[in-house]
Design a protein around this motif. Structure first.
Motif, short mmCIF file in Angstrom:
data_model
loop_
_atom_site.label_atom_id
_atom_site.label_comp_id
_atom_site.label_asym_id
_atom_site.label_seq_id
_atom_site.Cartn_x
_atom_site.Cartn_y
_atom_site.Cartn_z
N GLY A 171 0.77 -1.13 0.08
CA GLY A 171 0.20 0.14 -0.08
C GLY A 171 0.82 1.29 0.14
O GLY A 171 0.92 2.20 -1.04
N SER A 172 1.66 1.75 1.22
CA SER A 172 2.31 2.93 1.20
C SER A 172 3.60 2.68 0.31
O SER A 172 3.98 3.72 -0.16
N GLY A 173 4.13 1.50 0.23
CA GLY A 173 5.37 1.35 -0.26
C GLY A 173 6.70 1.89 0.59
O GLY A 173 7.64 1.76 -0.02
N ARG A 174 6.38 1.97 1.54
CA ARG A 174 7.50 2.35 2.44
C ARG A 174 8.49 1.05 2.59
O ARG A 174 8.19 0.03 2.66
N THR A 175 9.93 1.48 2.65
CA THR A 175 10.88 0.47 2.30
C THR A 175 11.62 0.45 3.81
O THR A 175 11.91 1.43 4.44
N PHE A 176 12.38 -0.51 3.93
CA PHE A 176 13.07 -0.68 5.40
C PHE A 176 14.45 -1.23 4.74
O PHE A 176 14.16 -2.51 4.03
N TYR A 177 15.54 -1.10 5.46
CA TYR A 177 16.71 -1.83 5.01
C TYR A 177 17.69 -2.11 6.08
O TYR A 177 17.74 -1.27 7.04
N ALA A 178 18.26 -3.06 6.06
CA ALA A 178 19.60 -3.28 7.17
C ALA A 178 20.58 -2.56 6.86
O ALA A 178 20.85 -2.05 5.70
N ASP A 179 21.13 -2.00 8.01
CA ASP A 179 22.57 -1.22 7.59
C ASP A 179 23.48 -1.82 6.60
O ASP A 179 23.91 -0.82 5.91
N SER A 180 23.71 -2.69 6.81
CA SER A 180 24.48 -3.40 5.93
C SER A 180 24.46 -3.41 4.38
O SER A 180 25.45 -3.46 3.55
N VAL A 181 23.04 -2.97 4.06
CA VAL A 181 22.95 -2.97 2.66
C VAL A 181 22.30 -1.55 2.01
O VAL A 181 22.02 -1.50 0.93
N LYS A 182 22.32 -0.80 3.15
CA LYS A 182 21.69 0.52 2.86
C LYS A 182 22.56 1.06 1.70
O LYS A 182 23.82 1.28 1.91
N GLY A 183 21.79 1.77 0.78
CA GLY A 183 22.58 2.41 -0.43
C GLY A 183 23.08 1.74 -1.35
O GLY A 183 23.62 2.18 -2.42
N ARG A 184 22.90 0.16 -1.14
CA ARG A 184 23.59 -0.66 -2.13
C ARG A 184 22.47 -1.68 -2.99
O ARG A 184 22.49 -1.85 -3.91
N PHE A 185 21.41 -1.88 -1.99
CA PHE A 185 20.32 -2.78 -2.34
C PHE A 185 19.13 -1.98 -2.35
O PHE A 185 18.80 -0.98 -1.72
N THR A 186 18.22 -2.16 -3.29
CA THR A 186 16.91 -1.72 -3.43
C THR A 186 15.58 -2.68 -3.67
O THR A 186 15.72 -3.43 -4.41
N ILE A 187 14.86 -2.53 -2.62
CA ILE A 187 13.75 -3.59 -2.68
C ILE A 187 12.34 -2.76 -3.71
O ILE A 187 12.26 -1.56 -3.47
N SER A 188 11.78 -3.33 -4.36
CA SER A 188 10.53 -2.97 -5.07
C SER A 188 9.50 -3.87 -5.28
O SER A 188 9.87 -5.34 -5.15
N GLN A 189 8.16 -3.43 -5.36
CA GLN A 189 7.23 -4.50 -5.76
C GLN A 189 7.30 -4.80 -7.34
O GLN A 189 7.49 -3.90 -8.06
N GLY A 190 7.35 -5.81 -7.52
CA GLY A 190 7.35 -6.30 -9.08
C GLY A 190 6.02 -6.18 -9.84
O GLY A 190 5.10 -5.58 -9.22
N LYS A 191 6.08 -6.47 -11.13
CA LYS A 191 4.90 -6.54 -11.58
C LYS A 191 4.42 -7.64 -12.18
O LYS A 191 5.30 -8.69 -12.58
N GLY A 192 3.00 -8.02 -12.45
CA GLY A 192 2.60 -9.42 -13.04
C GLY A 192 3.06 -10.52 -12.01
O GLY A 192 2.74 -10.43 -10.91
N ARG A 193 3.50 -11.48 -12.47
CA ARG A 193 4.05 -12.55 -11.69
C ARG A 193 4.96 -12.41 -10.69
O ARG A 193 5.04 -12.91 -9.42
N TYR A 194 5.86 -11.51 -10.88
CA TYR A 194 6.98 -11.26 -9.94
C TYR A 194 6.48 -10.32 -9.00
O TYR A 194 6.59 -8.86 -9.26
N ALA A 195 6.32 -10.42 -7.62
CA ALA A 195 5.65 -9.76 -6.63
C ALA A 195 6.68 -9.01 -5.97
O ALA A 195 6.49 -7.74 -5.48
N LEU A 196 7.92 -9.31 -5.86
CA LEU A 196 8.96 -8.74 -5.30
C LEU A 196 10.51 -8.72 -6.02
O LEU A 196 10.76 -9.77 -6.50
#
Length: 124
Positions: A53-78
């Protein structure tokens, strides 16, 4: 309960980028989901999470700035886009859904539905 299936794991050199995906058998457009990883001899670690809904994201400190999580489209949810991979990122990566909202978005205890994982290996 939706079936989750991760894909995209691979062996890559340090500094490379890699995208892993999580397919869901159910509509997950508004689901709160997360990525976790298992390293040998260590407890499961929350890597990134996204609130439905909100799309708010959370990251572990060890991956901040390097990893990006997003909601996918179609069959790929994440999706998890991983840049500047390090040897320490080597792990089995799992996606999770059906979050309870009790223990926090990066706590594995907060999720009731899990995929089988995909291996990511980063070599020096």
């Amino acid at each position: 309960q939706a079936q989750l299936e991760e894909s995209g794991g691979a062996s890559v050199p340090a500094g490379a980028s890699l995208t892993i995906s999580c397919a869901s058998s159910a509509n997950a457009d508004t689901a709160s989901m997360g990525w976790f990883r298992d390293k040998p001899g260590k407890t499961r670690e929350g890597v990134a999470a996204i609130s439905g809904g909100s799309g708010r994201t959370f990251y572990a400190d060890s991956v901040k700035g390097r990893f990006t999580i997003s909601q996918g489209k179609g069959r790929y949810a994440l999706i998890l886009q991983m840049n500047s991979l390090q040897v320490e990122d080597t792990a089995i990566y799992y996606c999770a859904s059906n979050r309870m909202g009790v223990f926090g978005p990066l706590s594995s205890d907060d999720y009731r539905n899990w995929g089988r994982g995909t291996q990511v290996t980063v070599s020096s």
